[in-house]
Structures are given as C-alpha cells and as structure tokens.
Design a protein around this motif. Structure first.
Motif, PDB file in Angstrom:
ATOM      1  N   ALA A  47      21.945  47.611  29.718  1.00 37.92           N
ATOM      2  CA  ALA A  47      21.000  47.979  30.778  1.00 37.92           C
ATOM      3  C   ALA A  47      21.193  47.071  31.985  1.00 37.92           C
ATOM      4  O   ALA A  47      21.150  47.517  33.145  1.00 37.92           O
ATOM      5  CB  ALA A  47      19.574  47.892  30.265  1.00 37.92           C
ATOM      6  N   LEU A  48      21.427  45.777  31.743  1.00 35.55           N
ATOM      7  CA  LEU A  48      21.645  44.841  32.858  1.00 35.55           C
ATOM      8  C   LEU A  48      22.970  45.138  33.569  1.00 35.55           C
ATOM      9  O   LEU A  48      23.054  45.082  34.797  1.00 35.55           O
ATOM     10  CB  LEU A  48      21.627  43.401  32.359  1.00 35.55           C
ATOM     11  CG  LEU A  48      20.241  42.863  31.951  1.00 35.55           C
ATOM     12  CD1 LEU A  48      20.382  41.475  31.343  1.00 35.55           C
ATOM     13  CD2 LEU A  48      19.314  42.836  33.144  1.00 35.55           C
ATOM     14  N   ILE A  49      24.009  45.497  32.806  1.00 35.53           N
ATOM     15  CA  ILE A  49      25.302  45.836  33.417  1.00 35.53           C
ATOM     16  C   ILE A  49      25.169  47.105  34.259  1.00 35.53           C
ATOM     17  O   ILE A  49      25.657  47.186  35.381  1.00 35.53           O
ATOM     18  CB  ILE A  49      26.393  46.000  32.335  1.00 35.53           C
ATOM     19  CG1 ILE A  49      26.699  44.633  31.714  1.00 35.53           C
ATOM     20  CG2 ILE A  49      27.662  46.617  32.930  1.00 35.53           C
ATOM     21  CD1 ILE A  49      27.658  44.699  30.548  1.00 35.53           C
ATOM     22  N   MET A  50      24.448  48.089  33.693  1.00 40.65           N
ATOM     23  CA  MET A  50      24.240  49.323  34.438  1.00 40.65           C
ATOM     24  C   MET A  50      23.401  49.074  35.689  1.00 40.65           C
ATOM     25  O   MET A  50      23.703  49.582  36.767  1.00 40.65           O
ATOM     26  CB  MET A  50      23.550  50.364  33.553  1.00 40.65           C
ATOM     27  CG  MET A  50      23.448  51.711  34.226  1.00 40.65           C
ATOM     28  SD  MET A  50      22.744  52.933  33.149  1.00 40.65           S
ATOM     29  CE  MET A  50      21.047  52.826  33.631  1.00 40.65           C
ATOM     30  N   ALA A  51      22.386  48.252  35.601  1.00 39.02           N
ATOM     31  CA  ALA A  51      21.535  47.931  36.752  1.00 39.02           C
ATOM     32  C   ALA A  51      22.347  47.196  37.814  1.00 39.02           C
ATOM     33  O   ALA A  51      22.199  47.452  39.023  1.00 39.02           O
ATOM     34  CB  ALA A  51      20.347  47.095  36.305  1.00 39.02           C
ATOM     35  N   ALA A  52      23.245  46.302  37.398  1.00 33.55           N
ATOM     36  CA  ALA A  52      24.089  45.570  38.349  1.00 33.55           C
ATOM     37  C   ALA A  52      25.042  46.520  39.058  1.00 33.55           C
ATOM     38  O   ALA A  52      25.249  46.428  40.277  1.00 33.55           O
ATOM     39  CB  ALA A  52      24.857  44.472  37.635  1.00 33.55           C
ATOM     40  N   CYS A  53      25.623  47.465  38.301  1.00 32.59           N
ATOM     41  CA  CYS A  53      26.543  48.442  38.912  1.00 32.59           C
ATOM     42  C   CYS A  53      25.809  49.343  39.905  1.00 32.59           C
ATOM     43  O   CYS A  53      26.300  49.636  40.999  1.00 32.59           O
ATOM     44  CB  CYS A  53      27.211  49.289  37.835  1.00 32.59           C
ATOM     45  SG  CYS A  53      28.388  48.345  36.837  1.00 32.59           S
ATOM     46  N   VAL A  54      24.620  49.792  39.518  1.00 33.11           N
ATOM     47  CA  VAL A  54      23.818  50.635  40.420  1.00 33.11           C
ATOM     48  C   VAL A  54      23.434  49.847  41.663  1.00 33.11           C
ATOM     49  O   VAL A  54      23.506  50.350  42.795  1.00 33.11           O
ATOM     50  CB  VAL A  54      22.566  51.177  39.688  1.00 33.11           C
ATOM     51  CG1 VAL A  54      21.603  51.815  40.660  1.00 33.11           C
ATOM     52  CG2 VAL A  54      22.977  52.167  38.620  1.00 33.11           C
ATOM     53  N   ALA A  55      23.024  48.597  41.506  1.00 32.13           N
ATOM     54  CA  ALA A  55      22.638  47.766  42.652  1.00 32.13           C
ATOM     55  C   ALA A  55      23.830  47.539  43.568  1.00 32.13           C
ATOM     56  O   ALA A  55      23.711  47.606  44.803  1.00 32.13           O
ATOM     57  CB  ALA A  55      22.067  46.441  42.166  1.00 32.13           C
ATOM     58  N   LEU A  56      25.008  47.281  43.001  1.00 29.46           N
ATOM     59  CA  LEU A  56      26.207  47.070  43.804  1.00 29.46           C
ATOM     60  C   LEU A  56      26.585  48.330  44.586  1.00 29.46           C
ATOM     61  O   LEU A  56      26.851  48.272  45.783  1.00 29.46           O
ATOM     62  CB  LEU A  56      27.361  46.630  42.903  1.00 29.46           C
ATOM     63  CG  LEU A  56      28.687  46.351  43.624  1.00 29.46           C
ATOM     64  CD1 LEU A  56      28.538  45.171  44.578  1.00 29.46           C
ATOM     65  CD2 LEU A  56      29.785  46.095  42.619  1.00 29.46           C
ATOM     66  N   SER A  57      26.586  49.461  43.900  1.00 29.43           N
ATOM     67  CA  SER A  57      26.935  50.715  44.595  1.00 29.43           C
ATOM     68  C   SER A  57      25.881  51.081  45.651  1.00 29.43           C
ATOM     69  O   SER A  57      26.209  51.596  46.719  1.00 29.43           O
ATOM     70  CB  SER A  57      27.134  51.854  43.603  1.00 29.43           C
ATOM     71  OG  SER A  57      25.933  52.120  42.932  1.00 29.43           O
ATOM     72  N   ALA A  58      24.600  50.793  45.345  1.00 31.28           N
ATOM     73  CA  ALA A  58      23.543  51.058  46.321  1.00 31.28           C
ATOM     74  C   ALA A  58      23.719  50.158  47.543  1.00 31.28           C
ATOM     75  O   ALA A  58      23.535  50.583  48.701  1.00 31.28           O
ATOM     76  CB  ALA A  58      22.170  50.833  45.692  1.00 31.28           C
ATOM     77  N   GLY A  59      24.089  48.915  47.346  1.00 32.70           N
ATOM     78  CA  GLY A  59      24.319  47.998  48.462  1.00 32.70           C
ATOM     79  C   GLY A  59      25.485  48.444  49.326  1.00 32.70           C
ATOM     80  O   GLY A  59      25.417  48.412  50.569  1.00 32.70           O
ATOM     81  N   ILE A  60      26.566  48.876  48.684  1.00 32.22           N
ATOM     82  CA  ILE A  60      27.744  49.357  49.433  1.00 32.22           C
ATOM     83  C   ILE A  60      27.384  50.620  50.214  1.00 32.22           C
ATOM     84  O   ILE A  60      27.713  50.758  51.396  1.00 32.22           O
ATOM     85  CB  ILE A  60      28.922  49.600  48.470  1.00 32.22           C
ATOM     86  CG1 ILE A  60      29.422  48.262  47.915  1.00 32.22           C
ATOM     87  CG2 ILE A  60      30.045  50.347  49.162  1.00 32.22           C
ATOM     88  CD1 ILE A  60      30.436  48.407  46.803  1.00 32.22           C
ATOM     89  N   THR A  61      26.685  51.533  49.528  1.00 31.33           N
ATOM     90  CA  THR A  61      26.277  52.781  50.194  1.00 31.33           C
ATOM     91  C   THR A  61      25.377  52.496  51.385  1.00 31.33           C
ATOM     92  O   THR A  61      25.554  53.069  52.465  1.00 31.33           O
ATOM     93  CB  THR A  61      25.563  53.707  49.196  1.00 31.33           C
ATOM     94  OG1 THR A  61      26.419  53.926  48.069  1.00 31.33           O
ATOM     95  CG2 THR A  61      25.195  55.023  49.827  1.00 31.33           C
TER      96      THR A  61
END
Length: 170
Positions: free
Chosen positions: A37-51
């Motif tokens: 869940a933490l890895i998925m949250a980090a990936c979502v946060a990273l992609s959201a930041g890039i977007t």
C-alpha cells in the motif's frame, strides 16, 4: 469575482484535484501500514506530482504567451501614440515657425516705417531749425505749410499754391 483575480483554468483545477487524490491515496496507504500500500501510494503521489507539474508548466507557458502578446500590443499602441505626439509636435513647430516668421516680417516692416519716420522727423527738425534761424536773423516768420498742420487744409493749400509763396512778418 474581483477584477484583480484571474479565473482558474481547467489545468490548474485538474492539477489541484490530482494532488488532492494523491494525498488521499498516501493517507490511505499510511493508514493501512502495509508495504504494498505504501509503495502504491508513493507511485501514485509521484505520478500525480509529475502530472501536476506538467499541467502547471503548460498553464504558465500559456500565461506567459498571453502576457507577451499583451506587451506587444501595448508596445504597438505606445509607438502609435508616440508617432501621433511627434506629428502633433511637428505641426506645432511648423505653426510656431510660421507665426515667428510672420512676426519677424512685421517687425522688419515696422522698423522700416520707424526709420522712415525718423528720417522725416530729422527733416522736419532741420526745417524747424532753418525757420528759427530765419526768424532770429530777419525777424520774420515764414508761412506755415498747412499740409503739416492738418490734412484737410491740404486742399486749401493746393488752391493757394498757384500764386507765389511769400514770407510774412511776425
């Protein structure tokens, strides 16, 4: 809405929504306290930041382009107004120059008239001095020219001019 605030564009709103969803996913991942869940949250946060960064950079680029177009338009308006001011200034200078030339011509004419009047005064003073000398020497006073005294007497003087001029005694 105040005239000072810019309306939010769709990009800015989308970037804010993506970041808010990423924050919710991160909070949910931390609440679950599991590594996937933490890895998925980090990936979502990273992609959201890039977007969000891409969306905001596009918004800034568009905003700068609009600002640059406004500056170009304003610069053209200022240049046009400056040309108008220069044209008005040039026409004003021409008008003042023409008036100055006319005034200088009038001054020259008046100076010529003044010089002619001064010459006439000198001649009259010379005649007066001559007449005063005659009166002092002979005790006689010459006849006064009626044209000098009044212009209306000029016609009478013309009628009398047919006969010989005589000197009268005082």
């Amino acid at each position: 809405m105040s005239s000072r605030t810019l309306p939010r564009s769709l990009r800015v709103t989308s970037a804010a929504i993506v970041l808010a969803l990423a924050a919710v996913v991160v909070i949910a991942g931390v609440a679950m306290q599991t590594v996937p869940a933490l890895i998925m949250a980090a990936c979502v946060a990273l992609s959201a930041g890039i977007t969000s960064t891409v969306l905001m950079s596009e918004e800034l680029r568009d905003f700068r382009q609009k600002f640059a177009r406004d500056r170009v338009r304003d610069a053209r308006l200022i240049a046009e107004r400056e040309r108008e001011h220069l044209d008005v200034d040039a026409s004003f200078r021409r008008a003042v120059s023409e008036r100055l030339r006319a005034s200088e011509a009038e001054i020259a004419r008046l100076r010529a008239d003044l010089a002619a009047g001064s010459t006439q005064i000198d001649e009259l003073e010379e005649r007066l001095a001559t007449e005063q000398e005659l009166v002092a020497m002979l005790g006689v006073r010459p006849e006064i020219d009626p044209r000098i005294v009044s212009p209306a007497a000029e016609t009478d003087a013309d009628r009398r001019a047919d006969g010989p001029s005589e000197l009268r005694s005082a």
